[in-house]
Scaffold this active site. Structure first.
Site, PDB file in Angstrom:
ATOM      1  N   VAL A  20      52.802  -2.853 -27.150  1.00  0.00           N
ATOM      2  CA  VAL A  20      52.495  -1.448 -27.397  1.00  0.00           C
ATOM      3  C   VAL A  20      53.710  -0.596 -27.072  1.00  0.00           C
ATOM      4  CG1 VAL A  20      50.020  -1.682 -26.988  1.00  0.00           C
ATOM      5  CG2 VAL A  20      51.533  -1.137 -25.090  1.00  0.00           C
ATOM      6  N   ASP A  21      53.679   0.632 -27.501  1.00  0.00           N
ATOM      7  CA  ASP A  21      54.761   1.574 -27.261  1.00  0.00           C
ATOM      8  C   ASP A  21      55.043   1.673 -25.761  1.00  0.00           C
ATOM      9  OD1 ASP A  21      56.566   3.657 -27.408  1.00  0.00           O
ATOM     10  OD2 ASP A  21      55.090   5.161 -27.940  1.00  0.00           O
TER      11      ASP A  21
END
Length: 73
Positions: A20-21
């Site tokens: 994920v970011d």
């Protein structure tokens, strides 16, 4: 902006994970710390799961405040 989650695999295809970011960890240091403790068995061998953790919140957020004084030239 925020990037969508991405599935990643090792070169041999045996290991997979969803990435994920990084902003998620940056804005949530508690989650980053919990994840570190849960995955670092060498440093924290006594932690078997989240039930072994106690999260203490420090309410003093002075490190996040910006000074309103102007810098001298």
């Amino acid at each position: 902006g925020v990037f969508e989650p991405v599935e990643m695999r090792s070169v041999d295809g045996k290991t997979r994970c969803v990435a994920v970011d990084g902003g998620l960890a940056v804005i949530n240091p508690t989650a980053a710390a919990i994840t570190h403790v849960l995955h670092c068995k060498q440093e924290f061998p006594f932690v078997k799961g989240v039930e072994d953790l106690l999260v203490r919140r420090n309410r003093d957020r002075t490190c996040y405040r910006r000074s309103k004084r102007k810098a001298s030239p």
